[in-house]
Write a protein that holds these residues in place. Structure first.
Motif, PDB file in Angstrom:
ATOM      1  N   UNK A   7       0.828  -1.205   0.000  1.00 24.35           N
ATOM      2  CA  UNK A   7       0.000   0.000   0.000  1.00 24.35           C
ATOM      3  C   UNK A   7       0.863   1.256   0.000  1.00 24.35           C
ATOM      4  N   UNK A   8       1.924   1.258   0.809  1.00 22.09           N
ATOM      5  CA  UNK A   8       2.821   2.418   0.874  1.00 22.09           C
ATOM      6  C   UNK A   8       3.516   2.623  -0.474  1.00 22.09           C
ATOM      7  N   UNK A   9       3.981   1.529  -1.063  1.00 22.03           N
ATOM      8  CA  UNK A   9       4.652   1.630  -2.358  1.00 22.03           C
ATOM      9  C   UNK A   9       3.675   2.143  -3.415  1.00 22.03           C
ATOM     10  N   UNK A  10       2.428   1.628  -3.374  1.00 20.94           N
ATOM     11  CA  UNK A  10       1.390   2.099  -4.300  1.00 20.94           C
ATOM     12  C   UNK A  10       1.181   3.605  -4.132  1.00 20.94           C
ATOM     13  N   UNK A  11       0.986   4.033  -2.888  1.00 18.65           N
ATOM     14  CA  UNK A  11       0.706   5.446  -2.605  1.00 18.65           C
ATOM     15  C   UNK A  11       1.869   6.331  -3.049  1.00 18.65           C
ATOM     16  N   UNK A  17       3.459   9.725  -9.943  1.00 16.94           N
ATOM     17  CA  UNK A  17       3.018   9.617 -11.337  1.00 16.94           C
ATOM     18  C   UNK A  17       1.588  10.070 -11.583  1.00 16.94           C
ATOM     19  N   UNK A  18       0.717   9.922 -10.602  1.00 20.03           N
ATOM     20  CA  UNK A  18      -0.696  10.227 -10.792  1.00 20.03           C
ATOM     21  C   UNK A  18      -1.434   9.117 -11.524  1.00 20.03           C
ATOM     22  N   UNK A  19      -0.751   8.025 -11.836  1.00 18.71           N
ATOM     23  CA  UNK A  19      -1.346   6.891 -12.549  1.00 18.71           C
ATOM     24  C   UNK A  19      -1.580   5.766 -11.548  1.00 18.71           C
ATOM     25  N   UNK A  20      -2.848   5.542 -11.178  1.00 19.37           N
ATOM     26  CA  UNK A  20      -3.176   4.567 -10.144  1.00 19.37           C
ATOM     27  C   UNK A  20      -2.901   3.134 -10.584  1.00 19.37           C
ATOM     28  N   UNK A  21      -3.304   2.762 -11.787  1.00 24.88           N
ATOM     29  CA  UNK A  21      -3.112   1.385 -12.259  1.00 24.88           C
ATOM     30  C   UNK A  21      -1.634   1.029 -12.343  1.00 24.88           C
ATOM     31  N   UNK A  22      -0.851   1.900 -12.966  1.00 24.65           N
ATOM     32  CA  UNK A  22       0.591   1.636 -13.090  1.00 24.65           C
ATOM     33  C   UNK A  22       1.247   1.602 -11.716  1.00 24.65           C
ATOM     34  N   UNK A  38      -6.245  -0.593  -7.603  1.00 19.31           N
ATOM     35  CA  UNK A  38      -5.895   0.833  -7.615  1.00 19.31           C
ATOM     36  C   UNK A  38      -7.099   1.671  -7.204  1.00 19.31           C
ATOM     37  N   UNK A  39      -8.261   1.392  -7.792  1.00 20.43           N
ATOM     38  CA  UNK A  39      -9.480   2.136  -7.439  1.00 20.43           C
ATOM     39  C   UNK A  39      -9.830   1.953  -5.975  1.00 20.43           C
ATOM     40  N   UNK A  40      -9.739   0.724  -5.490  1.00 17.67           N
ATOM     41  CA  UNK A  40     -10.050   0.442  -4.086  1.00 17.67           C
ATOM     42  C   UNK A  40      -9.061   1.164  -3.159  1.00 17.67           C
ATOM     43  N   UNK A  41      -7.785   1.113  -3.508  1.00 18.86           N
ATOM     44  CA  UNK A  41      -6.771   1.745  -2.668  1.00 18.86           C
ATOM     45  C   UNK A  41      -6.990   3.251  -2.537  1.00 18.86           C
ATOM     46  N   UNK A  42      -7.445   3.879  -3.610  1.00 21.57           N
ATOM     47  CA  UNK A  42      -7.633   5.331  -3.578  1.00 21.57           C
ATOM     48  C   UNK A  42      -8.787   5.782  -2.681  1.00 21.57           C
ATOM     49  N   UNK A  43      -9.688   4.862  -2.344  1.00 20.84           N
ATOM     50  CA  UNK A  43     -10.792   5.240  -1.452  1.00 20.84           C
ATOM     51  C   UNK A  43     -10.634   4.688  -0.039  1.00 20.84           C
ATOM     52  N   UNK A  44      -9.630   3.856   0.195  1.00 22.83           N
ATOM     53  CA  UNK A  44      -9.392   3.364   1.558  1.00 22.83           C
ATOM     54  C   UNK A  44      -8.925   4.537   2.417  1.00 22.83           C
ATOM     55  N   UNK A  45      -9.577   4.763   3.563  1.00 18.74           N
ATOM     56  CA  UNK A  45      -9.264   5.934   4.394  1.00 18.74           C
ATOM     57  C   UNK A  45      -7.789   6.064   4.787  1.00 18.74           C
ATOM     58  N   UNK A  46      -7.155   4.961   5.162  1.00 19.70           N
ATOM     59  CA  UNK A  46      -5.758   5.066   5.594  1.00 19.70           C
ATOM     60  C   UNK A  46      -4.826   5.434   4.435  1.00 19.70           C
ATOM     61  N   UNK A  47      -5.081   4.882   3.253  1.00 20.62           N
ATOM     62  CA  UNK A  47      -4.240   5.204   2.088  1.00 20.62           C
ATOM     63  C   UNK A  47      -4.536   6.629   1.618  1.00 20.62           C
ATOM     64  N   UNK A  48      -5.816   6.964   1.571  1.00 21.88           N
ATOM     65  CA  UNK A  48      -6.218   8.310   1.144  1.00 21.88           C
ATOM     66  C   UNK A  48      -5.609   9.373   2.053  1.00 21.88           C
ATOM     67  N   UNK A  49      -5.660   9.167   3.384  1.00 23.04           N
ATOM     68  CA  UNK A  49      -5.098  10.167   4.300  1.00 23.04           C
ATOM     69  C   UNK A  49      -3.575  10.233   4.171  1.00 23.04           C
ATOM     70  N   UNK A  50      -2.917   9.086   3.912  1.00 19.04           N
ATOM     71  CA  UNK A  50      -1.467   9.089   3.696  1.00 19.04           C
ATOM     72  C   UNK A  50      -1.123   9.921   2.459  1.00 19.04           C
ATOM     73  N   UNK A  51      -1.860   9.693   1.370  1.00 18.99           N
ATOM     74  CA  UNK A  51      -1.622  10.438   0.125  1.00 18.99           C
ATOM     75  C   UNK A  51      -1.874  11.930   0.344  1.00 18.99           C
TER      76      UNK A  51
END
Length: 164
Positions: A7-11, A17-22, A38-51
């Motif tokens: 998740x951290x690496x994704x974020x 890059x701004x590219x969620x899938x990549x 990618x779509x799910x990660x962008x709405x997860x509260x912990x990942x969203x707040x980290x970003x």
């Protein structure tokens, strides 16, 4: 809640890059599930707040604050901020570092003064107008109070009682 390594690496990749899938693929998710993850990660509260937190840090480092802007303008006015000028002669072209010209210094000084309300002429005039209006209202109030003495008030009250 703490982020997993993926998740951290994704974020972090998404922030760059701004590219969620990549970013999901680079984080180690399969290419087949990457768009969904990618779509799910962008709405997860912990990942969203980290970003969001990381984006605020980046923004505050990249955008000049008011204090920094005023310091820069002050340096221009004082001749401490130098600019590069190209000097050409018939033999060569060179560059020199020189302070801003007078016109630029005046412009910078005006920008500084705009940020201090006590140096604002329009505000100063508005304050004078409000003060004058208050003085006029106070003078009118005093003139109304002194136009009657106690004897006049008694007569008016007696007249009102006679009417009833």
């Amino acid at each position: 809640m703490k982020l997993t390594t993926k998740q951290k690496k994704f974020a972090d990749n998404y922030i760059k890059t701004g590219n969620a899938t990549q970013s999901a693929i680079e984080a180690g998710y399969s290419k087949k599930t990457a768009p969904t993850i990618a779509s799910e990660n962008l709405i997860k509260p912990n990942i969203k707040s980290y970003i969001d937190e990381k984006m605020k840090e980046i923004e505050s480092e990249r955008i000049m604050g008011a204090q920094e802007a005023l310091e820069f303008l002050t340096n221009v006015v004082r001749g401490e901020e130098l600019e590069t000028k190209v000097v050409a002669t018939q033999f060569d072209v060179s560059t020199v570092q020189v302070p801003a010209d007078v016109k630029t210094k005046i412009s910078a000084a005006k920008e500084i003064l705009k940020r201090y309300p006590d140096n604002d002429k329009l505000l100063e005039q508005q304050i004078r107008k409000i003060t004058a209006e208050a003085d006029i209202a106070e003078a009118r109030a005093k003139s109304v109070d002194t136009s009657f003495n106690d004897e006049d008030r008694t007569i008016i009250l007696d007249d009102m009682e006679d009417d009833n």
